[in-house]
Enzyme design. Structure first.
Site, short mmCIF file in Angstrom:
data_model
loop_
_atom_site.label_atom_id
_atom_site.label_comp_id
_atom_site.label_asym_id
_atom_site.label_seq_id
_atom_site.Cartn_x
_atom_site.Cartn_y
_atom_site.Cartn_z
N ARG A 176 10.00 -58.86 -56.36
CA ARG A 176 9.16 -60.00 -56.00
C ARG A 176 8.01 -59.60 -55.09
O ARG A 176 7.11 -60.41 -54.84
CB ARG A 176 10.00 -61.11 -55.35
N HIS B 139 0.15 -64.66 -40.78
CA HIS B 139 -0.06 -65.59 -39.67
C HIS B 139 -0.96 -66.75 -40.09
O HIS B 139 -0.78 -67.89 -39.65
CB HIS B 139 -0.68 -64.85 -38.48
N ARG C 115 17.09 -68.11 -40.52
CA ARG C 115 16.70 -66.70 -40.70
C ARG C 115 16.54 -66.07 -39.32
O ARG C 115 15.50 -66.23 -38.68
CB ARG C 115 15.40 -66.61 -41.48
N ASN D 277 15.96 -66.37 -54.43
CA ASN D 277 14.83 -65.44 -54.46
C ASN D 277 15.29 -64.04 -54.83
O ASN D 277 14.76 -63.41 -55.75
CB ASN D 277 14.13 -65.42 -53.09
N ASP D 278 16.29 -63.53 -54.10
CA ASP D 278 16.79 -62.19 -54.40
C ASP D 278 17.59 -62.17 -55.69
O ASP D 278 17.50 -61.22 -56.49
CB ASP D 278 17.64 -61.66 -53.25
N GLU E 194 23.48 -63.15 -53.75
CA GLU E 194 22.11 -62.69 -53.99
C GLU E 194 22.01 -61.57 -55.01
O GLU E 194 20.91 -61.22 -55.43
CB GLU E 194 21.49 -62.22 -52.67
N ARG F 126 22.44 -67.17 -40.59
CA ARG F 126 22.57 -65.95 -41.39
C ARG F 126 22.46 -64.74 -40.47
O ARG F 126 21.53 -64.64 -39.67
CB ARG F 126 21.47 -65.88 -42.45
N CYS G 104 20.18 -71.93 -51.01
CA CYS G 104 19.26 -71.91 -49.87
C CYS G 104 17.99 -71.13 -50.18
O CYS G 104 17.15 -70.92 -49.31
CB CYS G 104 19.94 -71.31 -48.64
#
Length: 853
Positions: free
Chosen positions: A746, A475, A582, A735-736, A712, A618, A783
């Site tokens: 990661r 946060h 997302r 990322n994946d 991915e 997605r 993306c």
């Protein structure tokens, strides 16, 4: 067949079960029936019958009618957590009652404050052989009004505690498992267990404390009176018995949709042996000495570069005495401190209305009955208010921090924030030095920044933030990003050695902190930052224009979005659409799945804010590594390789179908595209396409919708030519793809710093994806994180990518840079990069060609 008329057990607004804010009831997992939002404080019998059981938490009662129908009456949602507080029982097990007799009464004010909802349910829980008809819903009802009918059954019925075909045969299997949920087998977990048990054709039973219940009966399971830590023995007979007992044991171990509690740390044992005092902060060593540059590496949280002087804001521990001055004194001290912190949070929420939700979430935690009661239990056992609160908050923070989902793990920071705030009030301290009062441009270091620290910081006030701990989606990082503050997290304990006033360079683009850099480096970085800021101002002037390379190739630059509030800012930065919405933001950090209407409203709000620009949604990307409390899935040894993305959707098809319907309802019909995560084979995408076609037909929607696959996993890149035959477009999630290609988790701090999507092996996989998609003329987007890295842009374009979906903050600069590129140059550099040995070599190659990066 008999017909039984049920009358309203409560006065109030009658409603369908589908409107209940609890998925177990709304999805008819507990049984069929209806609900009432009550206006009275008494629950009465809806028919003649016998009281089978009053739940030990006194919030629910089950009646058995003469026809054998078992009627569960459940007051409120999540009222089991009150432990009976606010309820009075007027009947006992085995008692005969007549329609209209008083069963329970309850404190409506208390339930209204502490329960999730007062909506109360009346359902038939032994649904086999019974059906519900004639519901009278969407209207006001009075106690005794006819509201529904139950059809079926006879007058000779077996008791619910009797397991099916109690005799065992040679095919009998057993497994013992501890119950890890705080309130035992109440309605929601009992329904989850019963529905899973019904998949087995033979008998299934649960043994607890010498009592046996039919595992397919919700009432029987609730009637066991189980509690946290009880040992349950799952028994099944017949073909497939071993499989079903393993499956049920795994579901129980996973919590059956309720939060899992570590039994060894349960609040019933608030002793110093069970929960030690807070550990002292690790001694990191002496302060760094001036004159020798030190480089600290962490994790990128908010990109950007800042130059300035370090300001230390590390917390000093509040002394905690274990023994209290008496339960009454310590309870009063704790309640006063909680009230004081709640007042501070209310002020913080009022000062920053755009972040009210974060501070309201903290206020909810401060009032959470489970947390407060656990802390008070420790004070009643003789501990101090400080000890009780700290032990409680640290136990829950540790539970969260061990979760595989980084978002949930980082909620531990919220628990530590509240622990510290309450301890400071108990110690008579005011809030620590406010970030808002610090010298302009300060680069502030702390073990971990907390949302309350950033409550009233003005944009542009600080230079940047550095955390020894923390994660990139906490946060505090969300608040830092909204302020445009470069932020690096997870620098480690060495960050404590940075002296106050030390000159530093914070590089949020690389996740680095340079301490005591040479003066010329400070000057050069400051000048570069000034030039970059001026360039950014200039770039924003043309951000709304289409993005075209210097030689005329159209490259679309979209934004990655996480929620509706991000949309307007992304458009202002020049986003030409959303390439990745997302949708997890709708599903995480809540106790029930969002309804179709909730989802449709959110997606429509984003589509409207985009003003006709494309919106790629997605489908839900959760699973073993992003658990949902209301979605029971088996525990996994390696969740990163387990039930994720599309695999969860195909396992839980109604969850996926609900989301598909919500997307299909967005107008205009061509506004949205659907993107499916973690695709590994064409068959997975075909299965989702079949669902989409079925739901489209059910909605009478004529217009088709584009469906894409995320690349991915390496297998998807290698078979892109096969997936491209089914997909309308492909989008690479770097990322994946990077973590799977390099076999580096990661989320693992020991290897995460070595992950780099510009590794030649990852780039080769992207080229394979582009080549495979090209066979069918399918466009390929990126993306993942690489799309926001300007250094990756020429490589991706050179490999054939035609769309980048990036973090909104970098879009204006990214579009300006792409306008200077020529595809021939990009292709030449990309081909050279594929022959390199490491990501570092690739980055040097790009820097040599485009030194302005």
């Amino acid at each position: 067949m008999t017909s039984l008329r049920l009358v309203a057990p409560l006065a109030g607004w009658a409603m369908p079960l589908e409107d209940v804010p609890d998925p177990a009831f709304a999805q008819h997992l507990v049984g069929d029936g209806m609900a009432i939002d009550p206006t009275v404080d008494e629950l009465c019998a809806p028919c003649d019958g016998v009281v089978l059981a009053v739940h030990r938490a006194r919030h629910a009662c089950t009646l058995r009618t003469a026809s054998g129908a078992e009627i569960l009456l459940h007051v409120g949602v999540d009222t089991v957590g009150l432990g009976g507080e606010g309820f009075t029982v007027h009947v006992q097990d085995g008692q005969s009652v007549r329609a209209g007799d008083r069963l329970l009464s309850f404190d409506m004010d208390l339930l209204g404050r502490r329960a999730r909802s007062l909506v109360s349910m009346m359902v038939v829980v032994n649904g086999e052989g019974y059906s519900v008809d004639g519901r009278r819903t969407d209207r006001e009802v009075a106690v005794g009004d006819p509201v529904m009918e139950v059809l079926g059954g006879d007058t000779t019925v077996a008791g619910p505690d009797a397991p099916e075909d109690a005799g065992e045969d040679a095919g009998t299997e057993r497994r013992a498992v501890r119950l890890p949920i705080a309130h035992g087998l109440h309605a929601r977990p009992a329904a989850a267990l019963a529905n899973a048990a019904k998949a087995h054709a033979g008998p299934v039973s649960i043994l607890s404390d010498g009592r046996t219940a039919n595992a397919k009966s919700v009432v029987a399971l609730m009637g066991l009176g189980t509690a946290l830590g009880d040992e349950l023995t799952v028994t099944a007979s017949g073909p497939g018995a071993a499989s079903i007992v393993d499956s049920l044991a795994a579901l129980i171990d996973q919590g059956l949709g309720d939060p899992v509690v570590t039994v060894a740390a349960a609040p019933a044992v608030p002793t110093s042996a069970a929960i030690p005092p807070p550990a002292e902060v690790e001694d990191a060593g002496p302060p760094f000495a001036a004159g020798a540059e030190v480089l600290l590496k962490g994790t990128i949280a908010v990109p950007g570069i800042a130059v300035g002087s370090a300001v230390r804001l590390f917390r000093t521990a509040v002394p905690i005495v274990e023994e209290g001055r008496g339960p009454a004194v310590e309870e009063r001290r704790l309640r006063d401190a909680l009230a004081g912190v709640a007042a501070r949070l209310a002020i913080a929420a009022a000062r920053t209305p755009e972040h009210t939700a974060i501070f309201e979430a903290h206020r909810t935690l401060i009032d959470d009955p489970e947390l407060v009661e656990e802390a008070l239990a420790r004070t009643r056992a003789g501990k101090s208010a400080e000890w009780g609160w700290s032990a409680t908050m640290r136990r829950h923070a540790e539970t969260l921090s061990r979760m595989a989902d980084p978002r949930m793990a980082e909620r531990a920071a919220d628990m530590r924030d509240l622990e510290q705030q309450v301890l400071e009030v108990l110690a008579g301290r005011g809030p620590r030095l406010r970030l808002a009062d610090m010298v302009e441009g300060a680069i502030v270091l702390a073990d971990e920044f907390l949302p309350s620290d950033l409550a009233d910081v003005a944009p542009g006030r600080l230079g940047g933030l550095c955390m020894a701990q923390g994660g990139p989606t906490s946060h505090a990082v969300i608040l830092a990003a909204s302020l445009g503050l470069p932020t690096v997290v997870a620098l480690g304990s060495q960050a404590r050695r940075v002296p106050d006033g030390a000159p530093v360079i914070l590089d949020g683009n690389r996740g680095e902190l340079r301490v005591f850099p040479p003066p010329e480096a400070m000057t050069a970085t400051r000048d570069a930052a000034s030039l970059r800021a001026a360039r950014r101002t200039e770039n924003r002037k043309s951000a709304m224009l289409e993005c075209v390379t210097a030689d005329g190739a159209r490259i679309e630059v979209f934004a990655n979005l996480g929620r509706a509030a991000d949309t307007a800012g992304a458009v202002a930065e020049g986003a030409e659409g959303c390439g990745l919405l997302r949708t997890e933001f709708l599903f995480l950090e809540r106790q029930s799945a969002p309804t179709e209407d909730e989802q449709a409203a959110q997606y429509q709000e984003i589509a409207d804010a985009l003003g006709g620009r494309p919106l790629v949604i997605r489908t839900l990307d959760v699973g073993g590594d992003k658990p949902l409390p209301y979605l029971p899935l088996p525990r996994e040894e390696n969740p990163v390789l387990g039930l994720r993305g599309v695999r969860v959707g195909l396992r839980q098809p109604e969850l996926l179908r609900t989301q598909i319907r919500a997307i299909l309802r967005v107008t205009p019909a061509g506004a949205c595209r659907i993107m499916v995560p973690m695709i590994a084979s064409p068959d997975e995408l075909r299965a989702v396409r079949a669902m989409i076609d079925e739901e489209r037909a059910a909605l009478h929607r004529v217009e088709p919708i584009e469906v894409g696959a995320m690349i991915e996993v390496p297998a998807a890149a290698l078979t892109a030519d096969r997936i491209g035959a089914v997909a309308d477009f492909l989008s690479v999630g770097t990322n994946d793809l990077t973590q799977y290609a390099l076999a580096m988790d990661r989320g693992n701090p020991h290897v995460a710093a070595q992950l780099d999507a510009l590794h030649p092996g990852v780039l080769r996989l992207i080229r394979l994806a582009v080549t495979g998609a090209g066979r069918f003329g399918r466009p390929v987007a990126v993306c993942g994180g690489s799309a926001s890295d300007p250094m990756a842009a020429p490589l991706l374009l050179g490999l054939g990518v035609t769309e980048l979906s990036a973090t909104p903050a970098v879009i204006a600069d990214l579009k300006a840079f792409i306008r200077t590129l020529r595809l021939d140059d990009c292709r030449a550099v990309a081909e050279a990069a594929l022959e390199m040995d490491s990501a570092d070599e690739v980055r040097r190659l790009v820097t040599e060609r485009w030194p302005e990066l």
